[in-house]
Motif scaffolding. Sequence first.
Motif, PDB file in Angstrom:
ATOM      1  N   LEU A  21       6.810 -23.027 -13.780  1.00 20.31           N
ATOM      2  CA  LEU A  21       7.301 -23.511 -12.728  1.00 20.31           C
ATOM      3  C   LEU A  21       9.049 -23.147 -11.984  1.00 20.31           C
ATOM      4  O   LEU A  21       9.132 -22.424 -11.159  1.00 20.31           O
ATOM      5  CB  LEU A  21       7.829 -24.933 -12.420  1.00 20.31           C
ATOM      6  N   ALA A  22      10.060 -22.882 -13.258  1.00 18.64           N
ATOM      7  CA  ALA A  22      10.926 -22.481 -13.036  1.00 18.64           C
ATOM      8  C   ALA A  22      10.632 -21.219 -12.586  1.00 18.64           C
ATOM      9  O   ALA A  22      11.220 -20.741 -11.776  1.00 18.64           O
ATOM     10  CB  ALA A  22      11.992 -22.512 -14.342  1.00 18.64           C
ATOM     11  N   TYR A  23      10.198 -19.996 -13.890  1.00 18.67           N
ATOM     12  CA  TYR A  23       9.645 -19.311 -13.323  1.00 18.67           C
ATOM     13  C   TYR A  23       8.942 -18.633 -12.348  1.00 18.67           C
ATOM     14  O   TYR A  23       9.906 -17.215 -11.427  1.00 18.67           O
ATOM     15  CB  TYR A  23       9.026 -18.332 -14.721  1.00 18.67           C
ATOM     16  N   SER A  24       8.571 -19.397 -11.579  1.00 17.92           N
ATOM     17  CA  SER A  24       7.768 -18.781 -10.225  1.00 17.92           C
ATOM     18  C   SER A  24       8.823 -18.542  -9.297  1.00 17.92           C
ATOM     19  O   SER A  24       8.660 -17.881  -8.141  1.00 17.92           O
ATOM     20  CB  SER A  24       6.870 -19.826  -9.813  1.00 17.92           C
ATOM     21  N   ILE A  25       9.925 -19.870  -9.536  1.00 16.56           N
ATOM     22  CA  ILE A  25      10.504 -19.642  -8.413  1.00 16.56           C
ATOM     23  C   ILE A  25      12.226 -18.275  -8.689  1.00 16.56           C
ATOM     24  O   ILE A  25      12.092 -17.896  -7.896  1.00 16.56           O
ATOM     25  CB  ILE A  25      11.790 -21.301  -8.451  1.00 16.56           C
ATOM     26  N   VAL A  26      12.568 -18.861  -9.440  1.00 16.01           N
ATOM     27  CA  VAL A  26      13.627 -17.997 -10.786  1.00 16.01           C
ATOM     28  C   VAL A  26      13.502 -16.777 -10.786  1.00 16.01           C
ATOM     29  O   VAL A  26      13.675 -15.919 -10.342  1.00 16.01           O
ATOM     30  CB  VAL A  26      14.428 -18.182 -10.970  1.00 16.01           C
ATOM     31  N   ARG A  27      11.901 -15.871 -11.630  1.00 13.10           N
ATOM     32  CA  ARG A  27      11.020 -14.405 -11.538  1.00 13.10           C
ATOM     33  C   ARG A  27      12.273 -14.499 -12.625  1.00 13.10           C
ATOM     34  O   ARG A  27      12.333 -13.364 -12.100  1.00 13.10           O
ATOM     35  CB  ARG A  27      11.153 -14.159 -10.408  1.00 13.10           C
ATOM     36  N   ASN A  28      13.020 -15.105 -13.218  1.00 15.31           N
ATOM     37  CA  ASN A  28      13.145 -14.111 -14.585  1.00 15.31           C
ATOM     38  C   ASN A  28      13.814 -14.302 -15.928  1.00 15.31           C
ATOM     39  O   ASN A  28      13.185 -15.773 -15.289  1.00 15.31           O
ATOM     40  CB  ASN A  28      14.612 -13.549 -14.064  1.00 15.31           C
ATOM     41  N   ASP A  29      12.965 -14.387 -16.822  1.00 18.48           N
ATOM     42  CA  ASP A  29      13.247 -15.324 -18.113  1.00 18.48           C
ATOM     43  C   ASP A  29      14.189 -15.809 -18.484  1.00 18.48           C
ATOM     44  O   ASP A  29      14.463 -17.331 -18.404  1.00 18.48           O
ATOM     45  CB  ASP A  29      13.074 -14.130 -19.268  1.00 18.48           C
ATOM     46  N   ASP A  30      15.798 -15.078 -18.246  1.00 22.72           N
ATOM     47  CA  ASP A  30      17.373 -16.139 -18.917  1.00 22.72           C
ATOM     48  C   ASP A  30      17.180 -17.289 -17.181  1.00 22.72           C
ATOM     49  O   ASP A  30      17.617 -17.805 -18.223  1.00 22.72           O
ATOM     50  CB  ASP A  30      18.108 -14.447 -18.411  1.00 22.72           C
ATOM     51  N   ASP A  31      16.903 -16.635 -16.513  1.00 23.33           N
ATOM     52  CA  ASP A  31      17.779 -17.585 -14.958  1.00 23.33           C
ATOM     53  C   ASP A  31      16.508 -18.840 -15.643  1.00 23.33           C
ATOM     54  O   ASP A  31      17.188 -20.047 -15.191  1.00 23.33           O
ATOM     55  CB  ASP A  31      16.910 -17.136 -13.732  1.00 23.33           C
ATOM     56  N   ALA A  32      14.422 -18.776 -15.889  1.00 25.20           N
ATOM     57  CA  ALA A  32      14.058 -19.547 -16.506  1.00 25.20           C
ATOM     58  C   ALA A  32      14.527 -20.865 -17.160  1.00 25.20           C
ATOM     59  O   ALA A  32      15.070 -21.514 -17.024  1.00 25.20           O
ATOM     60  CB  ALA A  32      12.919 -18.977 -16.395  1.00 25.20           C
ATOM     61  N   ALA A  33      15.016 -20.163 -18.104  1.00 29.07           N
ATOM     62  CA  ALA A  33      15.578 -20.314 -19.228  1.00 29.07           C
ATOM     63  C   ALA A  33      16.591 -21.653 -19.406  1.00 29.07           C
ATOM     64  O   ALA A  33      16.916 -22.657 -20.032  1.00 29.07           O
ATOM     65  CB  ALA A  33      15.913 -19.659 -20.608  1.00 29.07           C
ATOM     66  N   GLU A  34      17.630 -21.012 -18.256  1.00 33.57           N
ATOM     67  CA  GLU A  34      18.958 -21.836 -17.707  1.00 33.57           C
ATOM     68  C   GLU A  34      18.310 -23.096 -16.526  1.00 33.57           C
ATOM     69  O   GLU A  34      18.908 -23.957 -16.836  1.00 33.57           O
ATOM     70  CB  GLU A  34      20.048 -20.935 -16.652  1.00 33.57           C
ATOM     71  N   VAL A  35      17.559 -23.055 -16.075  1.00 36.14           N
ATOM     72  CA  VAL A  35      17.222 -23.784 -15.370  1.00 36.14           C
ATOM     73  C   VAL A  35      16.842 -24.731 -16.606  1.00 36.14           C
ATOM     74  O   VAL A  35      17.008 -26.271 -15.945  1.00 36.14           O
ATOM     75  CB  VAL A  35      15.863 -23.378 -14.623  1.00 36.14           C
ATOM     76  N   ILE A  36      15.531 -24.723 -17.084  1.00 33.09           N
ATOM     77  CA  ILE A  36      14.949 -25.698 -17.626  1.00 33.09           C
ATOM     78  C   ILE A  36      16.310 -26.262 -19.099  1.00 33.09           C
ATOM     79  O   ILE A  36      16.324 -27.497 -19.163  1.00 33.09           O
ATOM     80  CB  ILE A  36      14.243 -24.980 -19.020  1.00 33.09           C
ATOM     81  N   SER A  37      17.134 -26.010 -19.562  1.00 34.11           N
ATOM     82  CA  SER A  37      17.798 -26.479 -19.993  1.00 34.11           C
ATOM     83  C   SER A  37      19.099 -27.219 -19.166  1.00 34.11           C
ATOM     84  O   SER A  37      19.217 -28.796 -19.354  1.00 34.11           O
ATOM     85  CB  SER A  37      19.464 -25.792 -20.645  1.00 34.11           C
ATOM     86  N   GLU A  38      19.613 -26.771 -17.935  1.00 30.33           N
ATOM     87  CA  GLU A  38      19.923 -27.752 -17.386  1.00 30.33           C
ATOM     88  C   GLU A  38      18.987 -29.038 -16.766  1.00 30.33           C
ATOM     89  O   GLU A  38      19.435 -29.888 -16.866  1.00 30.33           O
ATOM     90  CB  GLU A  38      20.505 -27.010 -15.873  1.00 30.33           C
TER      91      GLU A  38
END
Length: 163
Positions: A21-38
């Motif tokens: 889900l995070a990746y489908s929205i932010v479309r970037n591995d690093d940003d998705a990881a940051e979204v998951i952490s937060e």
Amino acid sequence: MTEKEKFCKLIKKYESPMYALAYSIVRNDDDAAEVISESIYRAYSSFGLLKNESAFKAWILRIVHNTAIEMIRKNSKFVELDSLNEVAEKRSGVDIVTKMALHDAVESLNDPYRTVVTLFYYENLSVSIIAQITGASSVTVRQQLSRARKMLKKLLNEDFLNE
């Protein structure tokens, strides 16, 4: 089992849908990881407020969705995929050309269509759960899925006709 252990077990169980889900929205591995952490931090902070453990998946995905949208609003930019081959190789069952074409088509959809397709087809969530996660009505989610399918059909037909 302590609350902390229970929370960690549930996070581990749903880490793949959270990332998708995070990746489908932010479309970037690093940003998705940051979204998951937060999202994990936010969820842990309010885990005691969750009344029904069976609602955890929808609850955590809602947090991931909101966190990802918040990140996009803050950054005001979309980052394109780094490597389509890497993502296509992770999925199995269909030849790589078809996987890449489908992946390209899904990735080319704008939000909210990309999000509802990811949640419905890749995470096998129901329309009502997707509505809870995105904050939209079930009718809206059904319309978005219908429109997304039409867009994907058009994109994929164009893709294969141009070969």
